[in-house]
Design a protein around this motif. Structure first.
Motif, PDB file in Angstrom:
ATOM      1  N   ILE A  40       0.853  -1.106  -0.139  1.00 26.29           N
ATOM      2  CA  ILE A  40       0.420   0.076  -0.036  1.00 26.29           C
ATOM      3  C   ILE A  40       0.541   1.811  -0.083  1.00 26.29           C
ATOM      4  O   ILE A  40       0.619   2.400  -0.928  1.00 26.29           O
ATOM      5  N   LEU A  41       1.802   1.718   1.040  1.00 29.37           N
ATOM      6  CA  LEU A  41       2.508   2.440   0.906  1.00 29.37           C
ATOM      7  C   LEU A  41       3.357   2.689  -0.262  1.00 29.37           C
ATOM      8  O   LEU A  41       3.894   3.864  -0.781  1.00 29.37           O
ATOM      9  N   ILE A  42       3.681   1.633  -1.121  1.00 29.45           N
ATOM     10  CA  ILE A  42       4.333   2.303  -1.937  1.00 29.45           C
ATOM     11  C   ILE A  42       3.773   2.690  -3.595  1.00 29.45           C
ATOM     12  O   ILE A  42       3.941   3.274  -3.984  1.00 29.45           O
ATOM     13  N   ALA A  43       2.499   2.014  -3.434  1.00 24.25           N
ATOM     14  CA  ALA A  43       2.026   2.330  -4.185  1.00 24.25           C
ATOM     15  C   ALA A  43       1.080   3.884  -4.173  1.00 24.25           C
ATOM     16  O   ALA A  43       0.749   4.079  -5.037  1.00 24.25           O
ATOM     17  N   ILE A  44       0.692   4.728  -2.642  1.00 20.20           N
ATOM     18  CA  ILE A  44       0.911   5.609  -2.214  1.00 20.20           C
ATOM     19  C   ILE A  44       2.025   6.531  -3.082  1.00 20.20           C
ATOM     20  O   ILE A  44       2.060   7.547  -3.436  1.00 20.20           O
ATOM     21  N   ILE A  45       3.462   5.971  -2.737  1.00 15.78           N
ATOM     22  CA  ILE A  45       4.601   6.782  -3.311  1.00 15.78           C
ATOM     23  C   ILE A  45       4.649   7.132  -4.793  1.00 15.78           C
ATOM     24  O   ILE A  45       4.914   7.945  -4.868  1.00 15.78           O
ATOM     25  N   ALA A  46       4.068   5.745  -5.321  1.00 14.46           N
ATOM     26  CA  ALA A  46       4.864   6.061  -6.519  1.00 14.46           C
ATOM     27  C   ALA A  46       3.333   6.494  -7.189  1.00 14.46           C
ATOM     28  O   ALA A  46       3.433   7.780  -8.221  1.00 14.46           O
ATOM     29  N   LEU A  47       2.230   6.725  -6.444  1.00 19.33           N
ATOM     30  CA  LEU A  47       0.874   7.577  -6.813  1.00 19.33           C
ATOM     31  C   LEU A  47       0.918   9.112  -6.863  1.00 19.33           C
ATOM     32  O   LEU A  47       1.077  10.368  -7.929  1.00 19.33           O
ATOM     33  N   SER A  48       1.826   9.271  -5.608  1.00 15.15           N
ATOM     34  CA  SER A  48       2.677  10.571  -5.364  1.00 15.15           C
ATOM     35  C   SER A  48       2.973  11.636  -6.520  1.00 15.15           C
ATOM     36  O   SER A  48       3.420  12.127  -7.309  1.00 15.15           O
TER      37      SER A  48
END
Length: 599
Positions: free
Chosen positions: A395-403
């Protein structure tokens, strides 16, 4: 704190990583099409202006600004005129933090032949360096806070990485470095660190440092006094909270000294008000304020235009973390929830809940250190089993990628800074191809006639006829997007045709927003055109908005550009709206200039 730094090689390596990444993107940002003059922009112009006003010009009216800024056509729009004089609407805290960098820039300018006017390249780049410094310093204090709270190194690394790169904090450190939010993030990170240090082991130095950083929080953005509501949560429990306050009231001298530190910093702002207006107390935000009876909480959190949780999903996860405390730790749940509720209520009560043009809802950035603590508690529970660790990491990797993708989209003009909605958001979701740049060029025509957003009346100039617009003599036959004529602007004739209207006409439409679209053709690469949307009264422009018209393609090809702007809430019906393009170098052609008024 010094001892903690000496023992932490991991922290130093982590800060070096952030510095390298930030420096790389800064060099990319300001080395290509984006001109260095835009390092200081938007609200940042007012925060920074204290330094040249005080240290170079001794000019409390800020009359020097328009004469010295390198931005074509830029005018003072960060001041308000009172009966006693002109006042800078912003507070001086950021300028105080910038002052060492300003001094260095002044020395560099003096020894290298740059103009000593506060607005030559060394001064602008000093603001960029300052932003990166306080970005790193804010992360440093956040790391120290989490370590003092006994979180393990892996949790601390993940939390700090997530907030450094998984939110819009990085955008404001690199892409809009003159805005106040990185500086507030730094001050609040340091304040919370010293709050925890003091309440867990009351000492003189910790108390004085927390007083200093509280004063700094107040003079950057006074509304951030809300962070005081987080003291019970950061203290940890009622025992530590009680012991800390007992120490304060038993040591009257330290209490008085702390109040003097805070008062001294605040008094600096009062002195600046007196310097500008001969009055110590001034409401510098004339015509602006809070609507406490009508907070836009839903829009503030969930709208596709700016919603906090939409553009910063990490914050939603952080706040949900508070539910961990419900079963056994009601103190931490209540003491953590209350500041969140206060922050959301106050931020969403501002008269312009969207806070103007921004990536996400920028007013919440200042409070990220508090949200980071919430996330640390969640991860400390998640990283005990393999399945939950993998889920949390994914989830955190996905959020960082989205940002990261959205930061790229904003910089590439794929994701708009203000005029977004659900359809637009999902249309460009995760899209990075150049073909999506300025993808919304035709959306005015695509809005259904029954849409509540669309005001049917619009103004368009195809440059073919003698309309009642100013400077129609700039139209020439030859290169055109449609028809035979376009408005030609260059160093000799820098102004395009100009739309002019009284705001009484705009008000009669019930319009709250103006959207301008135009086609532009670059004959030469050195051209640097800007779209100007100006609101003026008898004394001149009180809201001057200048937007670079960046090329979507190479020269010799027509490109469509669109810009939206909210009409100032406070205006007189006699005031004038002007829309035009200015270009002082090279040659560009403007055609099919269209203006729509939106409710």
């Amino acid at each position: 704190m010094v001892e903690a730094l000496k023992k932490s090689k991991h922290l130093l390596l982590f800060l070096l990583l952030i510095l390298l990444v930030s420096s790389y993107f800064s060099s990319v940002r300001w080395a290509k099409g984006e001109k260095w003059e835009w390092i200081i922009s938007m609200d940042g112009r007012g925060y920074y202006a204290y330094l040249p006003a005080l240290l170079i010009y001794s000019d409390p009216s800020f009359s020097f600004y328009e004469k010295n800024t390198p931005l074509d056509g830029d005018k003072v729009n960060f001041t308000n005129i009172t009966e006693k004089g002109t006042v800078n609407k912003y507070f001086y805290g950021e300028a105080l933090l910038l002052s060492p960098f300003f001094a260095g820039a002044h020395l560099v300018a003096k020894t290298n032949g740059f103009p000593l006017n506060g607005y030559s390249p060394p001064y602008y780049f000093s603001v960029l360096f300052a932003s990166l410094f306080y970005f790193l310093s804010g992360i440093l204090f956040l790391w120290l806070l989490l370590r003092a709270m006994k979180f393990n190194k892996l949790i601390i690394f993940i939390v700090c990485t997530s907030f450094a790169f998984g939110t819009n904090l990085f955008y404001y450190a690199v892409y809009e470095p003159s805005m106040s939010h990185v500086y507030s993030f730094f001050a609040i990170s340091a304040f919370l660190y010293f709050i925890y240090s003091f309440f867990n082991e009351p000492q003189k130095n910790s108390l004085l440092f927390l007083a200093f950083f509280l004063g700094l929080v107040l003079i950057i953005r006074p509304v951030n006094v809300l962070i005081l509501t987080a003291i019970p949560f950061i203290a940890g429990d009622t025992k530590h909270l009680k012991n800390g306050f007992l120490f304060i009231f038993k040591n009257y001298f330290l209490l008085i000294l702390s109040l003097i530190i805070i008062g001294g910093l605040v008094f600096g702002q009062l002195l600046l008000y007196y310097w500008q207006t001969n009055q110590f107390l001034v409401w510098s935000y004339s015509g602006e304020g809070f609507n406490f009876n009508k907070p836009e909480i839903i829009n503030s959190l969930f709208s596709y235009m700016k919603g906090f949780f939409i553009y910063t999903p990490l914050a939603l996860i952080s706040i949900i973390s508070l539910l961990l405390f419900l079963p056994k730790k009601s103190y931490l749940f209540i003491s953590g929830l209350l500041p969140v509720l206060f922050i959301i209520y106050i931020v969403s009560s501002w008269h312009a809940w969207h806070y103007g043009w921004s990536f996400g809802l920028r007013a919440y950035i200042d409070y990220y250190p508090l949200f980071a603590v919430f996330l640390a508690f969640l991860l400390s529970k998640a990283y005990v089993k393999i399945w939950s660790s993998l889920l949390a990491s994914t989830i955190l990797i996905a959020i960082i990628a989205l940002s990261a993708i959205q930061t790229y989209q904003v910089n590439s003009r794929i994701l708009l800074l203000g005029d977004m909605n659900k359809e637009r958001y999902w249309k460009v979701f995760l899209k990075t191809s150049p073909k999506y740049e300025n993808i919304f060029s035709e959306t005015v025509e695509q809005i259904p006639e029954n849409s509540k957003l669309l005001v049917k009346q619009s103004q368009q100039n195809d440059m073919e006829g003698n309309l009642q617009w100013l400077n129609m003599e700039s139209t020439k036959e030859g290169i055109a997007h449609s028809g035979k004529y376009s408005s030609v602007i260059n160093s000799k004739n820098p102004y395009s045709v100009t739309f002019l209207a009284k705001l009484s006409q705009v008000d009669s439409l019930g319009a709250k927003q103006i959207r301008v679209g135009l086609w532009i053709y670059y004959e030469s690469n050195e051209a640097n055109p800007k779209l100007v949307i100006s609101f003026e009264n008898d004394e001149g422009s009180y809201s001057f908005n200048s937007y670079p018209l960046f090329k979507k393609t190479e020269k010799d090809i027509w490109s469509y550009i669109e810009q939206s702007l909210y009409i100032p809430d406070k205006h007189d019906k006699k005031d004038i709206l002007k829309v035009y393009v200015i270009n002082k170098s090279g040659v560009v052609y403007v055609d099919d200039l269209k203006i729509n008024f939106l409710k």
